[in-house]
Motif scaffolding. Structure first.
Motif, PDB file in Angstrom:
ATOM      1  N   VAL A 107      43.275  63.970  37.894  1.00 14.78           N
ATOM      2  CA  VAL A 107      44.032  62.720  37.847  1.00 14.78           C
ATOM      3  C   VAL A 107      43.181  61.652  37.166  1.00 14.78           C
ATOM      4  CG1 VAL A 107      45.201  60.940  39.181  1.00 14.78           C
ATOM      5  CG2 VAL A 107      45.313  63.332  39.929  1.00 14.78           C
ATOM      6  N   ALA A 108      43.646  61.224  35.993  1.00 13.93           N
ATOM      7  CA  ALA A 108      42.911  60.224  35.205  1.00 13.93           C
ATOM      8  C   ALA A 108      43.746  58.977  34.976  1.00 13.93           C
ATOM      9  CB  ALA A 108      42.494  60.844  33.869  1.00 13.93           C
ATOM     10  N   SER A 109      44.666  58.687  35.873  1.00 15.73           N
ATOM     11  CA  SER A 109      45.568  57.545  35.707  1.00 15.73           C
ATOM     12  C   SER A 109      44.835  56.211  35.704  1.00 15.73           C
ATOM     13  CB  SER A 109      46.620  57.540  36.825  1.00 15.73           C
ATOM     14  OG  SER A 109      47.431  58.689  36.759  1.00 15.73           O
ATOM     15  N   LEU A 110      43.677  56.153  36.334  1.00 11.56           N
ATOM     16  CA  LEU A 110      42.935  54.896  36.436  1.00 11.56           C
ATOM     17  C   LEU A 110      42.032  54.640  35.230  1.00 11.56           C
ATOM     18  CD1 LEU A 110      41.902  55.160  40.195  1.00 11.56           C
ATOM     19  CD2 LEU A 110      43.733  53.762  39.241  1.00 11.56           C
ATOM     20  N   ILE A 111      41.907  55.604  34.341  1.00 15.99           N
ATOM     21  CA  ILE A 111      41.010  55.483  33.196  1.00 15.99           C
ATOM     22  C   ILE A 111      41.716  54.731  32.073  1.00 15.99           C
ATOM     23  CG2 ILE A 111      39.756  56.783  31.437  1.00 15.99           C
ATOM     24  CD1 ILE A 111      39.270  58.945  33.511  1.00 15.99           C
ATOM     25  N   ASP A 112      41.008  53.764  31.481  1.00 15.71           N
ATOM     26  CA  ASP A 112      41.603  52.916  30.451  1.00 15.71           C
ATOM     27  C   ASP A 112      41.277  53.360  29.028  1.00 15.71           C
ATOM     28  OD1 ASP A 112      42.811  51.181  32.279  1.00 15.71           O
ATOM     29  OD2 ASP A 112      40.986  49.994  32.495  1.00 15.71           O
ATOM     30  N   LYS A 113      40.044  53.775  28.784  1.00 16.27           N
ATOM     31  CA  LYS A 113      39.595  54.009  27.412  1.00 16.27           C
ATOM     32  C   LYS A 113      40.175  55.304  26.850  1.00 16.27           C
ATOM     33  CE  LYS A 113      35.275  51.437  27.846  1.00 16.27           C
ATOM     34  NZ  LYS A 113      33.800  51.484  27.714  1.00 16.27           N
ATOM     35  N   PRO A 114      40.802  55.221  25.678  1.00 18.76           N
ATOM     36  CA  PRO A 114      41.394  56.434  25.078  1.00 18.76           C
ATOM     37  C   PRO A 114      40.355  57.497  24.731  1.00 18.76           C
ATOM     38  CG  PRO A 114      41.473  54.577  23.550  1.00 18.76           C
ATOM     39  CD  PRO A 114      41.070  54.022  24.865  1.00 18.76           C
ATOM     40  N   THR A 115      39.126  57.076  24.434  1.00 26.68           N
ATOM     41  CA  THR A 115      38.084  58.066  24.135  1.00 26.68           C
ATOM     42  C   THR A 115      37.754  58.903  25.358  1.00 26.68           C
ATOM     43  OG1 THR A 115      36.458  56.309  24.526  1.00 26.68           O
ATOM     44  CG2 THR A 115      37.025  56.805  22.236  1.00 26.68           C
ATOM     45  N   ASN A 116      37.678  58.271  26.523  1.00 20.25           N
ATOM     46  CA  ASN A 116      37.429  59.016  27.756  1.00 20.25           C
ATOM     47  C   ASN A 116      38.591  59.946  28.083  1.00 20.25           C
ATOM     48  OD1 ASN A 116      34.874  57.964  28.311  1.00 20.25           O
ATOM     49  ND2 ASN A 116      35.710  56.203  29.396  1.00 20.25           N
ATOM     50  N   LEU A 117      39.817  59.456  27.890  1.00 18.83           N
ATOM     51  CA  LEU A 117      40.994  60.286  28.164  1.00 18.83           C
ATOM     52  C   LEU A 117      41.077  61.468  27.195  1.00 18.83           C
ATOM     53  CD1 LEU A 117      43.662  57.515  28.857  1.00 18.83           C
ATOM     54  CD2 LEU A 117      42.788  59.182  30.506  1.00 18.83           C
ATOM     55  N   GLY A 118      40.788  61.201  25.919  1.00 21.43           N
ATOM     56  CA  GLY A 118      40.815  62.282  24.940  1.00 21.43           C
ATOM     57  C   GLY A 118      39.768  63.336  25.232  1.00 21.43           C
ATOM     58  N   GLY A 119      38.567  62.895  25.606  1.00 17.17           N
ATOM     59  CA  GLY A 119      37.519  63.845  25.951  1.00 17.17           C
ATOM     60  C   GLY A 119      37.858  64.647  27.189  1.00 17.17           C
ATOM     61  N   LEU A 120      38.453  64.001  28.185  1.00 17.31           N
ATOM     62  CA  LEU A 120      38.866  64.705  29.397  1.00 17.31           C
ATOM     63  C   LEU A 120      39.963  65.720  29.100  1.00 17.31           C
ATOM     64  CD1 LEU A 120      38.896  61.960  32.171  1.00 17.31           C
ATOM     65  CD2 LEU A 120      37.736  64.183  32.305  1.00 17.31           C
ATOM     66  N   CYS A 121      40.888  65.337  28.236  1.00 20.77           N
ATOM     67  CA  CYS A 121      41.966  66.261  27.858  1.00 20.77           C
ATOM     68  C   CYS A 121      41.377  67.518  27.227  1.00 20.77           C
ATOM     69  CB  CYS A 121      42.918  65.563  26.901  1.00 20.77           C
ATOM     70  SG  CYS A 121      44.345  66.540  26.421  1.00 20.77           S
ATOM     71  N   ARG A 122      40.437  67.325  26.359  1.00 22.58           N
ATOM     72  CA  ARG A 122      39.777  68.463  25.705  1.00 22.58           C
ATOM     73  C   ARG A 122      39.040  69.328  26.717  1.00 22.58           C
ATOM     74  NH1 ARG A 122      35.846  67.443  20.530  1.00 22.58           N
ATOM     75  NH2 ARG A 122      35.106  69.568  20.158  1.00 22.58           N
ATOM     76  N   THR A 123      38.306  68.689  27.631  1.00 20.53           N
ATOM     77  CA  THR A 123      37.555  69.434  28.646  1.00 20.53           C
ATOM     78  C   THR A 123      38.487  70.207  29.563  1.00 20.53           C
ATOM     79  OG1 THR A 123      35.771  67.795  28.593  1.00 20.53           O
ATOM     80  CG2 THR A 123      35.900  69.208  30.543  1.00 20.53           C
ATOM     81  N   CYS A 124      39.578  69.569  29.984  1.00 25.97           N
ATOM     82  CA  CYS A 124      40.543  70.243  30.864  1.00 25.97           C
ATOM     83  C   CYS A 124      41.159  71.457  30.183  1.00 25.97           C
ATOM     84  CB  CYS A 124      41.642  69.268  31.275  1.00 25.97           C
ATOM     85  SG  CYS A 124      41.132  68.013  32.472  1.00 25.97           S
TER      86      CYS A 124
END
Length: 261
Positions: A107-124
């Motif tokens: 759950v990454a709903s609280l994360i704002d930065k698109p770079t962090n979200l993009g990196g998490l998407c890749r890792t997941c």
């Protein structure tokens, strides 16, 4: 001979002059009128990431061993495989995802930065997480997100849960048997090196600046802390999430290696 720098050729794409001698009568000597390069290509050495051509004199076995340490990466949008073969590659990937043993929800709903979200998407996607939850699906179209995700959003299930809806979402997942795990440094946090993830784990990641809000901390079944040795006492949220995602995956792989699996 075209000058390498003017042609914008990277060193991995250089071709030695000797390769042309068998099928061209253009002289490759420095004194030739055809030779306009300021530096002889034969004098240039490949970089550390390049594999030098050993020539045609090696046996087949020797040739295979020489190339055994070459990097092998598949980038979906830049792959030169025919489309029919690419379809087989992606069908195989989808089949593996369908058989995934992972029941990890990130759950990454609280994360704002698109770079962090993009990196998490890749890792997941790489480690086969079941779902990535984001605050808004519109983030997927962000160029910074896509630069880091490298198309992972096309292969990973994404769910939109806005921050205001997180309380209800967490309670719903707890009713479905999920253990809600937060990544925070708290008095009751468990050491990641000692923690054993349940099969049905939900990983709640905090905001880059504020972490996990107090009202959501009350919903956590477990708080996990990453052991640290340095002076700085915090990690980037993507890095923290990646460490827990990998540790969950590692434990699941060990379970599958057991005879009873």
């Amino acid at each position: 001979m075209v000058h390498v720098s003017s042609a914008c050729i990277v060193e991995e794409e250089w071709i030695s002059l000797g390769k042309f001698e068998d099928f061209t009568d253009i002289p490759s000597k420095v004194g030739s009128q055809w030779y306009i390069s300021g530096t002889a290509l034969g004098e240039l050495n490949p970089g550390d990431r390049s594999q030098q051509d050993r020539g045609p004199t090696l046996s087949e076995a020797e040739s295979q061993s020489e190339w055994a340490d070459v990097q092998k990466k598949i980038i979906p949008w830049g792959h030169n495989t025919p489309e029919s073969d690419l379809e087989l590659v992606f069908q195989d990937r989808a089949a593996k995802l369908g058989k995934s043993i992972s029941r990890l929800i990130v759950v990454a709903s609280l994360i704002d930065k698109p770079t962090n979200l993009g990196g998490l998407c890749r890792t997941c996607e790489v480690f086969g997480a079941a779902v990535l939850v984001v605050g808004s699906l519109q983030r997927v179209s962000d160029r910074q997100f896509q630069h880091l995700s490298v198309s992972a959003e096309q292969w990973l299930p994404l769910v939109e849960v806005r921050p205001a809806q997180l309380m209800d979402y967490l309670q719903q997942k707890k009713a479905e048997g999920y253990t809600v795990i937060g990544v925070e440094q708290m008095a009751r946090s468990s050491d990641l090196a000692q923690y054993r993830f349940p099969d049905k784990s939900l990983l709640l990641l905090g905001n880059e600046r504020e972490g996990i809000p107090a009202n959501l901390i009350q919903q956590l079944d477990m708080c996990v802390e990453i052991p640290q040795q340095g002076v700085i006492r915090s990690l980037n949220v993507h890095v923290s999430g990646a460490l827990l995602i990998w540790e969950y995956t590692r434990q699941q792989l060990l379970k599958c290696a057991e005879p009873a699996c």
